[in-house]
Design an enzyme around this catalytic site. Structure first.
Site, mmCIF file in Angstrom:
data_model
loop_
_atom_site.group_PDB
_atom_site.id
_atom_site.type_symbol
_atom_site.label_atom_id
_atom_site.label_comp_id
_atom_site.label_asym_id
_atom_site.label_seq_id
_atom_site.Cartn_x
_atom_site.Cartn_y
_atom_site.Cartn_z
ATOM 1 N N GLY A 111 0.810 -1.222 0.000
ATOM 2 C CA GLY A 111 0.000 0.000 0.000
ATOM 3 C C GLY A 111 0.838 1.266 0.000
ATOM 4 C CB THR A 115 1.541 -1.271 -8.134
ATOM 5 O OG1 THR A 115 1.902 -2.405 -7.353
ATOM 6 C CG2 THR A 115 1.011 -1.710 -9.462
ATOM 7 C CG ASN A 160 -2.903 -1.623 -1.999
ATOM 8 O OD1 ASN A 160 -3.840 -0.980 -2.459
ATOM 9 N ND2 ASN A 160 -1.757 -1.770 -2.621
ATOM 10 N N GLY A 390 6.535 -5.668 -0.559
ATOM 11 C CA GLY A 390 7.418 -5.089 0.459
ATOM 12 C C GLY A 390 7.491 -5.965 1.691
#
Ligand SMILES: Nc1ncnc2c1ncn2[C@@H]1O[C@H](COP(=O)(O)OP(=O)(O)OP(=O)(O)O)[C@@H](O)[C@H]1O
Ligand SMILES: [Mg+2]
Length: 1107
Positions: A111, A115, A160, A390
């Site tokens: 989040g 991307t 996210n 991550g």
């Protein structure tokens, strides 16, 4: 004039500090405060040297527009405020211009915006690289691969709404010009457990929801699906709908993207069939069934779903059903089949679903790679973009987190290596002495995990491959034995006494001190997940499917290729792919984007300091700054440095003529900067402490203000002076203009006054002169008049005198004459009385006659014989003389007139005279004939060839040749005849043929009769008994009657010496053969114009009506 150049710098208009390297003092608080300050001012990007820290704003900021792309295009990295575009531009330019392959490593927790960052980098590069139809297609395909992979590999998680559940590394390939040629995508470890189970508040991969929401009814029916999410066990229901996400619209986007990327229709169809099959697998349920031998067996509850799956995938239903009930183990050519209990059946079902989906995902990546593969074999430049999950620290961390965190350790390792390496290389390049930097190297942790003998992954593989009962606990035991002494490994059961009483560490867990923090892993499931077991019966059943895609997904199901060797475990596979990735990254120039999540609420404007602090710590950002600052905090090429600070020294301001380095040296000496604070590299100046830089900045600011004041002062002075000079110039112009104007006015006035005065004087003078002249003129006139009167008087007086004198003379002469007369008469009276009377009479008569004749001479009338004028008689006694004179004159003039005539004319006049004697006052026709000349030969007998025969017949001279009408006695009608009169004969001939009809000798013509009226009828009477008279008299009519009668009369007279009898009477008898007919002329009407008409009234009477 030199061109003004406006140079900007990262140091201009900074909010907080744009580059953390310059942060002073450098500690965690100031670091976070700086980030917060910038975040609050919408500055989401901050640098640590060349590393970009990105804080997720959770809202769209207007900083990614095409204008921004242009702003950052071809600009130096530190020239503008920090931005992901600056990093992208730097990477792209050094790839294109310096031929250095690049990689962009995007890290951060779920989040944090990795991307999004990777997409921003790709879109920036797409915007700035070359254009053209082919290049654009490549770009479009590269960009459109994102929505496809996101739909299949992303899911909503607690952290996210669009969390990537796989790792992605994409190599974008460029040609020598920097135009994109294609790309290669590598994917890492899809979180496939999500397919069958999702944690609370999360949902399955997007594609499942997208199909059910967005596909048409028809398509759903084809896939044997229903729109209702709740129909499917695999779909987590509590958060099936995500706020702000339109699954239906996204489905259309995905299909469109698949089409752009190059998926054929049948491929797309197959992909969705597999997705549908996975979804339906979750609905297969099992029930227990006991067997006689006591073994547990399971049975599919409702075979309907199984039937539909088999229809969809083309698998034989019985084969699949069996694969869910039995498990065959093959060992040394021996096949042993065991039944599956309910739990095993469910396990098999889920394993199949997970495998189907994860293999489908890998197939998708391979298929996309096929499409976006560069078509040429020439050497390519490569830019890699790594968007990998991550660091994850959850409450329950399992095998997946272990793998993910291992990957992050590796990335941290490469980060440390490359950053330090780069720093060191720069120092060497610039000839600066390298000072050793202390930092935490996580190689030891990597070793704990990946060591081939003692590493955790190696232990796990060993356990999985070991015969005998293998459980997660045996695995933990093993770990406790091998890793107990490792300083980053913690476990309650290890021999290390430190953790024996650590209650925060449960018995079934182990803990690793990652570089980013301690993470406790639940050992449960490690062995299973590492094994990633799919029963061979199932893979064989899949291979048997009559569905090309599914068949291709399970190649190991092919009995011909049976491989008794165990497939590599998930851990070892991942380790190998991470190793490849690391090798790949090491060959490239790294660019870092460190993503930070500001809050856990996915909300804009919230900056949770604790959360950020945690991320800063585990990302090692402070260390990053320290490493960067260990030697020199700031460095800058000489040219921009001199350009920026040259105003601080008199020698360098405004222009430095020598090399930039010398200029900087002069500048730094002048500013008395301590020598230990800076160092001169080959092309850059290195500044040790940010303090020094800020001091320079402050000085610059101060100097700029001074300069601004100076410029302002000079400008104002210049402005005032210019204004003054302008005013002065204006004043001079205005004054001169005014003076000229007023003088002009004055002059005009004087001029007009002068003219007025002048005109008055001239007028007065002129009038005076006029008066004098008038007076002179009057005097002259008066003199003239007086003279004239005087002359007049004189003349009249003289005239009177002369008249008097003349009268007197005349009176004297008269008196003298009278007196003489009296004297003469008295003297001659005696002679006069004897003959004077007769002589006076004769003289007087002579005198009168003389006068008469002289006057007559002047009064003579014209010589025309018909002129009747004659002057009046003057004296009565001349009456007879006057008449005689008139007669003589008339005879004389007649003679004179006659004397002019030729013989011919005489003859004509004789004839006319004859006619006059014969017809004047007798025949009304006569007066009209007087003016007509007698022609005689009206027909030209001798010339006209028509009358040749007639001419030949008549050999005498023709006197008359004329056409006459011969009146028929029977009816009074007329017939044309030629009338010829010769010397001896009268002839009548046919007008057309010229044949002579009658010939009468003149001696036989006795009489000619005619009326007294205005007609041309006449009768020729013939001598009785003559030869000609046998046919009777001729009654003829002619237009030239008078002439014919006259000529007949004259010819007869000259030939026979007898006068022809011409009878003029309105009634006469005509002898027609034996009869006598009376021809009577009456006054007729004017019906037929002026032509007389002849009608036979009876046997004895022919009546001619004359108009
Ligand atoms: N630069 C940005 N501007 C606006 N919103 C952003 C930006 N970056 C991220 N976001 C928001 O944050 C959300 C999460 O970002 P993203 O999916 O990139 O995270 P991630 O780091 O890839 O997470 P994960 O590891 O779970 O995949 C995005 O869906 C978007 O709403
Ligand atoms: Mg992501």
């Amino acid at each position: 004039m030199a061109k003004m150049e406006v140079k900007t710098s990262l140091l201009d208009d900074m909010i907080g500090v744009g580059d953390m390297v310059l942060l002073e003092p450098l500690d965690e608080d100031s670091f976070i405060n700086n980030l917060k300050k910038r975040f609050d001012h919408n500055e989401v990007y901050t640098y640590i040297g060349s590393v970009v820290i990105s804080i997720n704003p959770y809202r769209s900021l207007p900083i990614y527009t095409p204008e921004k792309v242009e702003e950052y295009r071809n600009r130096n990295f530190y020239e503008l405020s920090p931005h992901i575009f600056a990093l992208s531009d730097e990477a792209y330019r050094s790839l294109r211009d310096q031929d250095k392959d690049q990689c962009i490593l995007i890290t951060g927790e779920s989040g944090a915006g990795k991307t999004e960052a990777s997409k921003l980098v790709m879109s920036y590069v797409a915007a700035v690289c070359g254009k053209g139809a082919e290049v654009n297609q490549v770009k479009e395909q590269l960009l459109q691969s994102n929505p496809v992979l996101e739909a299949f590999g992303n899911a909503k998680t607690m952290r996210n709404d669009n969390s990537s559940r796989f790792g992605k590394y994409m190599d974008i390939e460029f040609d020598f010009k920097g135009d994109p040629l294609g790309g290669v995508i590598s994917n890492y470890l899809l979180e496939k457990s999500r397919v069958v189970k999702q944690p609370r508040g999360e949902r399955n991969f997007h594609i499942f929801y997208q199909i059910l929401s967005g596909a048409s009814e028809e398509f759903l029916c084809k896939l044997k699906l229903e729109r209702d999410f709740s129909r499917y066990n695999y779909l987590g229901l509590d958060s099936a709908r995500v706020n702000g996400v339109d699954d239906a619209a996204n489905f259309r986007t995905v299909r469109n993207a698949m089409q752009i990327v190059g998926f054929m229709d049948h491929e797309t169809q197959s992909v969705f069939e597999v997705v549908a099959a996975v979804l339906k697998l979750g609905n297969i349920e099992f029930k227990p069934e006991s067997r006689a031998n006591g073994l547990d067996e399971s049975k599919i509850k409702d075979k309907n779903e199984l039937k539909e799956i088999c229809e969809l995938t083309g698998i034989d239903q019985s084969v699949l059903e069996r694969a869910f009930s039995f498990r065959t183990v093959e060992a040394k050519q021996e096949k042993v089949s065991t039944t599956l209990n309910v739990a095993q059946a469910y396990y098999a079902r889920d394993a199949l679903a997970k495998n189907l989906y994860s293999r489908l995902f890998s197939w998708l990546v391979t298929r996309i790679n096929e499409s976006i593969k560069a078509q040429t074999k020439v050497r390519k430049k490569v830019m890699g973009v790594l968007d990998i999950y991550g660091f994850e620290i959850f409450e329950d961390n399992s095998f997946e987190q272990f793998i993910i965190n291992y990957c992050n350790e590796k990335l941290q390792q490469i980060f440390i290596e490359l950053t330090l390496k780069e720093e060191q290389e720069e120092y060497i390049r610039e000839g600066i002495e390298w000072t050793h930097i202390e930092y935490f190297n996580n190689a030891i942790i990597c070793d704990l995990i990946e060591n081939n003998q003692t590493g955790i992954l190696a232990m796990l593989d060993e356990e999985c491959l070991r015969p005998g009962t293998v459980t997660d606990d045996t695995f933990l035991e093993k770990l406790n034995q091998v890793c107990a002494t490792h300083q980053h490994f913690e476990s309650r059961m290890s021999k290390c006494s430190r953790f024996l009483n650590d209650t925060s560490l449960p018995h079934s867990c182990f803990r690793i001190q990652h570089y980013a923090g301690k993470v406790m892993y639940q050992v449960e499931g490690f062995v299973d997940k590492n094994n990633d077991l799919l029963y061979r019966d199932l893979s064989q059943a899949m291979w048997k499917a009559n569905h090309s895609l599914i068949k291709a997904l399970f190649p190991e199901g092919n009995p011909a290729k049976i491989n008794l060797k165990r497939p590599p475990t998930a851990g070892s596979q991942f380790k190998a792919s991470v190793a490849t990735l690391m090798k790949n990254l090491q060959t490239k120039n790294p660019n870092y984007i460190r993503c930070i999540k500001p809050n856990d609420k996915k909300a804009a404007h919230i900056f949770n300091e604790a959360l950020v602090c945690h991320q800063i710590r585990y990302l090692g950002l402070l260390e990053n700054v320290r490493v960067r600052r260990a030697g020199y905090a700031f460095r800058q090429p000489y040219e921009p440095c001199l350009e920026r600070y040259k105003m601080l020294c008199k020698q360098t301001w405004p222009h430095w003529r020598g090399p930039a380095r010398a200029g900087v040296e002069v500048l730094f000496n002048e500013l008395r900067i301590p020598e230990e604070e800076f160092s001169f590299g080959r092309s850059k100046i290195f500044i040790r402490n940010p303090r020094t830089l800020f001091k320079l900045e402050d000085l610059r600011k101060q100097r700029l203000e001074d300069l601004a004041t100076l410029i302002g002062k000079i400008y104002r002075g210049w402005k005032c002076r210019t204004h003054f000079l302008l005013m002065k110039k204006c004043q001079v112009v205005i004054a001169s203009w005014y003076r000229r104007y007023s003088q002009q006015k004055k002059y005009q006035k004087i001029k007009s006054s002068t003219i007025t005065v002048q005109s008055y004087i001239r007028g007065w003078k002129a009038r005076k002169q006029l008066r004098e002249l008038k007076h002179l003129k009057r005097c002259n006139e008066a003199a003239t008049v007086i003279a004239a009167y005087w002359h007049g008087t004189q003349a009249r007086r003289e005239l009177k005198r002369l008249k008097e004198e003349a009268r007197r003379k005349h009176a004297v002469a008269v008196i003298w004459a009278y007196w003489l007369g009296l004297k003469v008469r008295r003297e001659y009276r005696k002679f006069f009385r004897a003959n004077a009377g007769r002589k006076i009479y004769e003289f007087t008569l002579q005198r009168i006659m003389q006068k008469y004749f002289l006057e007559m001479k002047n009064k003579m009338p014209s010589l025309s014989p018909i002129d009747k004028n004659w002057p009046a008689r003057p004296y009565l006694f001349l009456e007879s003389t006057h008449k005689e004179l008139k007669r003589i004159f008339h005879l004389w003039r007649c003679k004179k007139y006659r004397d002019q005539f030729t013989d011919q004319q005489k003859l004509i006049y004789e004839e006319k005279l004859e006619a006059s004697e014969l017809f004047k006052d007798k025949k009304a026709l006569y007066p009209a004939s007087v003016g007509q000349p007698f022609q005689g030969a009206y027909l030209e007998i001798s010339e006209n060839p028509k009358y040749k025969k007639l001419k030949d017949a008549v050999d005498e001279k023709i006197i008359i040749a004329e056409v006459v009408n011969k009146i028929n006695r029977a009816n009074g009608k007329a017939a044309s005849r030629i009338f010829l009169l010769t010397k001896n004969n009268v002839l009548l001939a046919d007008q057309k043929s010229g044949t002579i009809k009658s010939e009468v000798p003149l001696g036989d013509v006795t009489k000619v009769s005619m009326s007294s009226q205005n007609d041309g009828f006449f009768a020729v009477h013939l001598k009785e008994g003559s030869e000609a008279a046998s046919k009777g008299d001729f009654l003829l009519s002619s237009d030239h009657l008078i002439e014919m009668a006259t000529k007949l009369y004259r010819t007869t007279l000259s030939q026979t010496k007898q006068k022809l009898n011409i009878e003029i009477s309105d009634e006469f008898l005509v002898q027609f053969k034996q009869d006598k007919v009376c021809v009577k002329f009456i006054q007729g009407s004017q019906k037929n114009g002026n032509i007389p008409t002849c009608k036979r009234k009876n046997n004895r009477l022919l009546e001619v009506a004359v108009p």
